[in-house]
Design an enzyme around this catalytic site. Structure first.
Site, PDB file in Angstrom:
ATOM      1  N   GLU A   1      -5.855  -0.056  -7.143  1.00 15.60           N
ATOM      2  CA  GLU A   1      -4.798   0.793  -7.709  1.00 15.60           C
ATOM      3  C   GLU A   1      -3.779  -0.144  -8.357  1.00 15.60           C
ATOM      4  O   GLU A   1      -3.219  -1.012  -7.675  1.00 15.60           O
ATOM      5  CB  GLU A   1      -4.099   1.601  -6.607  1.00 15.60           C
TER       6      GLU A   1
ATOM      7  N   ASN B   1      -3.444   6.710  -0.616  1.00 16.35           N
ATOM      8  CA  ASN B   1      -2.841   6.847   0.710  1.00 16.35           C
ATOM      9  C   ASN B   1      -1.952   8.080   0.824  1.00 16.35           C
ATOM     10  O   ASN B   1      -1.789   8.637   1.900  1.00 16.35           O
ATOM     11  CB  ASN B   1      -2.041   5.584   1.067  1.00 16.35           C
TER      12      ASN B   1
ATOM     13  N   SER C   1       0.821  -1.212   0.000  1.00 19.58           N
ATOM     14  CA  SER C   1       0.000   0.000   0.000  1.00 19.58           C
ATOM     15  C   SER C   1       0.850   1.254   0.000  1.00 19.58           C
ATOM     16  O   SER C   1       0.339   2.350  -0.160  1.00 19.58           O
ATOM     17  CB  SER C   1      -0.929  -0.006   1.212  1.00 19.58           C
TER      18      SER C   1
ATOM     19  N   HIS D   1      -2.810  -2.809  -5.611  1.00 20.32           N
ATOM     20  CA  HIS D   1      -3.166  -2.378  -4.260  1.00 20.32           C
ATOM     21  C   HIS D   1      -4.675  -2.489  -4.054  1.00 20.32           C
ATOM     22  O   HIS D   1      -5.438  -1.693  -4.598  1.00 20.32           O
ATOM     23  CB  HIS D   1      -2.671  -0.928  -4.045  1.00 20.32           C
TER      24      HIS D   1
END
Ligand code: CAA
Length: 702
Positions: free
Chosen positions: A447, A485, A414, A435
């Site tokens: 992702e 993130n 991540s 991800h």
């Protein structure tokens, strides 16, 4: 077949006129289609040999709805209502031959026909609410007349299509047929032979009269349908329009429906939802993908790690019908992982979301082993182990030795550097990041992280694998935190600061929820586990005085009964904790931070503007190739309300100038240079530009 116009044909055989629309890909009811339909109908009326009409489409589906790209533009006549009225008024019976999906305007056209037959795998529905509008061509008036306002309100506010079997049971279709067109022709002949009365749905009164007698049943159904949808305009308008179906005569109900539709379609919420609809489809298109690159087939998969993430990913493969093997280090871990999967499926069965038979079938597709030999014969490996570079490198080195050439090697990291992981192999071209978001079997976002050496074929295969699993793949570049993130980190920093400066978790969460997020950041943190962020902070040498202390006290969130909030007796409802207020005040004192009253507006700006700013940096660096990709990431991975369109869409609504001014102020207030406006945002502010105007850019020009 005789041609009416570029998208419509009419063929007469044995007294039956078949009108076929061919407007790929989904036979959207654009202007040419509407005009063609009226002309074809007129020709069928004029032809004395025609006794009945079948209305259908070529290609993969019956009409999938109005042409959404025409919304917000001036209407070109004829409108859809006019077309539907003409078909309903036809003195010759009209039978709709439905296959694929009859959605929105597509179902509304079918409801204007006198009879409807459908293939067994067809689906019908009025999903307009998902585009922030209501069915605007009589759907809210005709469907209640067929199925009753109570069922209609659930179907229209919910927006989910139903299968042919359910549609038959509800009286939406008259027959399920093996082949739609021959079936519809046979039905038309039967209607003629048996002299069946033409059913004009607008004249059906029984269900309307019953609802007038018992409006309370409708109100109860509407209340259930509208639960948890406060603040969103379309669902309430849908319910009101269905209510009009039994409180107003048909013509007045249609008029009111039109007005509500026009109001919604020009509103920001619908614009936002349409933006997400098209952005979602755009996101997996890779601008520099050479034509002819084909995804490799995925027939077998391996997931390394049977923890929560690995298990969820394995479920995604099984749900898509792909056999998958989980590799774990010990039999014990394997058993725990497989049990967790079983339990998750069992909960779905208990809730009625899955049949026992389907659960059993999916479980047969999931195997487990501690033997790495399984890597030798698989099309894709997804590594989902602990977030630690050393471990990941070791695993990829091992994969490199075992996997056959061309196996896609993906990491579910991540945050970590995908290039560094790829360099642990002799084939970095075959390595990508994939991800997933937790819970991986539920969340739609994927992702796909493109490393500097990831081959086009690897990217294409990762996209195809994502789609196979029902995900929405967004291709992003390689950087710390990728798109989602990385932006979230900005919000998290502000959360900690706000605590010190005087805002409480419940104040901040309330602002974020009011915007439409299902949860605020603190409640979300408590749900995910505060120890996760703590571990990452320690690893990076970053301090968060309040949150670190909470963790030191063993307050990890819901799982320990305490975090930013208290969860008493296993409750999942967050209760504010005065101890947290005290701790924040004490830490502020220690650090010399002056606590003050923080307004809702300031909380709002500090929650959202730094993220929009980071999105601008992400675009400058080419980590996302379109602003709309950022919006898709947030809508499908982080609960950004679709009717608010995503960070970039929303940023455009606020305006870059205002955001830049606010960021300058907060950068000064906090002394955090990271809050200074990004070059791209400043440039947008200077030229009064929008994220939405940037288009596709490898690196958005500032
Ligand atoms: N109008 C314009 N374009 C549409 C469209 C529509 N109603 N529906 C789909 N498309 C386009 C998509 O944007 C996509 O375009 P690109 O290939 O350029 O990306 C293409 O058609 C194929 O769509 P999908 O990739 O989604 O194909 P799919 O096979 O996965 O799904 C579908 C097909 C289930 C029909 C899905 O496209 C869908 O759900 N479409 C929208 C249906 C809908 O909301 N209908 C109601 C429209 S509003 C309305 O009808 C108002 C009214 O009352 C009059």
């Amino acid at each position: 077949m005789p041609v009416i116009n570029a998208v419509t044909a009419l063929e007469v055989n044995d007294g039956i006129a078949v009108i076929t629309v061919n407007n790929p890909p989904v036979n959207a009811l654009g202007h040419a289609v509407r005009a063609g339909l009226l002309e074809a109908l007129a020709a069928a009326m004029e032809d004395v040999s025609v006794q009945a009409i079948v209305l259908t489409c070529a290609g993969r589906t019956f009409f999938a709805g109005a042409d959404i790209t025409e919304f917000g533009k001036p209407l070109q006549h004829p409108g859809l209502t006019e077309v539907i009225d003409a078909f309903e008024a036809s003195p010759k019976p009209v039978v709709a031959a439905i296959f694929g999906t009859a959605l929105g305007g597509g179902l509304e056209v079918a409801l204007g026909c006198h009879f409807r037959v459908a293939s067994a795998d067809a689906r019908v529905g009025l999903p307009e609410v998902k585009l922030g509008i209501l069915p605007g061509a009589g759907g809210t008036q005709r469907l209640p007349r067929l199925v009753g306002p109570e069922k209609a309100v659930a179907m229209i506010v919910g927006g989910a299509p139903i299968g042919a079997k359910a549609a038959l049971a509800d009286g939406i279709i008259d027959e399920i047929v093996a082949e739609p067109i021959p079936g519809a022709i046979a039905f038309a002949k039967k209607a003629l032979a048996e002299n069946l009365p033409l059913v004009r749905v607008q004249d059906r009164e029984e269900k309307i009269l019953a609802a007038r007698e018992n409006p309370a049943a409708f109100e109860a159904a509407a209340k259930t349908a509208l639960k948890k949808l406060a603040g969103v305009e379309a669902p309430a308008a849908c319910a009101q329009s269905v209510r009009n179906a039994f409180t107003l005569p048909f013509a007045a109900g249609m008029e009111a429906e039109r007005k509500l539709f026009m109001k919604l379609v020009i509103g920001d919420q619908s614009r936002a939802q349409r933006h997400i609809f098209f952005s979602e489809r755009e996101a997996s298109k890779v601008p520099d993908m050479p034509a002819g690159v084909k995804a490799a087939p995925i027939t077998k998969a391996v997931v390394i790690g049977g923890g929560t993430m690995g298990g969820g990913i394995a479920m995604c493969f099984a749900n898509a019908g792909v056999p998958v093997t989980i590799v774990e280090t010990t039999e014990e871990f394997l058993a725990t992982g497989l049990d967790r999967i079983k339990h998750t499926y069992a909960v779905s069965v208990e809730r009625g979301a899955l049949t026992q038979a389907l659960m059993d079938k999916r479980l047969t597709l999931i195997a487990g082993t501690t033997d790495w030999d399984v890597i030798r014969d698989t099309d894709i490996v997804i590594e989902a182990v602990f977030e630690e570079m050393g471990l990941k490198k070791e695993i990829f080195g091992k994969l490199d030795k075992l996997a056959k050439p061309g196996t896609l090697l993906a990491s579910n990291t991540s945050t970590l550097d995908v290039d560094a992981i790829a360099n642990a192999t002799s084939r970095p071209g075959d390595v990508v990041g994939m991800h997933f978001f937790s819970p991986a079997n539920v969340m739609k976002l994927l992702e796909i992280v493109r490393g500097k050496d990831s081959s086009h074929q690897s990217i294409a295969t990762a996209i195809a694998a994502g789609k196979l699993m029902g995900k929405i793949p967004v291709v992003v570049g390689n950087c710390d935190g990728f798109v989602g993130n990385r932006m979230l980190a900005r919000r998290t920093t502000e959360c900690e600061r706000l605590l010190l400066e005087g805002a409480l978790p419940q104040d901040v969460d309330a602002v974020v929820q009011k915007f439409g997020f299902p949860m605020g950041p603190y409640a979300m943190g408590d749900l995910a586990g505060l120890d996760v962020g703590w571990r990452i902070r320690k690893h990076r040498g970053v301090k968060a005085p309040v949150s670190d202390t909470l963790c030191e006290e063993g307050r990890f969130g819901q799982k320990t009964g305490k975090g930013y909030y208290i969860y008493e007796n296993g409750s999942r409802v967050p209760t504010p904790d005065p101890e947290v207020t005290k701790l924040a005040a004490q830490k502020a004192d220690e650090l010399g931070v002056k606590r003050r009253n923080i307004t809702e507006q300031e909380i709002f700006e500090r929650m959202f503007y730094p993220m929009i700013n980071e999105a601008a940096r992400i675009l400058e660096e080419g980590i996302a190739v379109r602003a709309s990709d950022v919006d898709v990431v947030w809508a499908y991975g982080y609960g950004w309300p679709v009717w608010q369109g995503g960070p970039c869409f929303y940023g455009d609504l606020v305006g870059a100038k205002k955001i830049v001014a606010a960021l300058e102020h907060y950068a000064e207030l906090t002394g955090d240079a990271g809050l200074k406006p990004a070059k791209l945002l400043t440039a947008l502010a200077a030229r009064d530009g929008k994220f939405g105007d940037i288009g596709v850019a490898a690196k958005a020009a500032a």
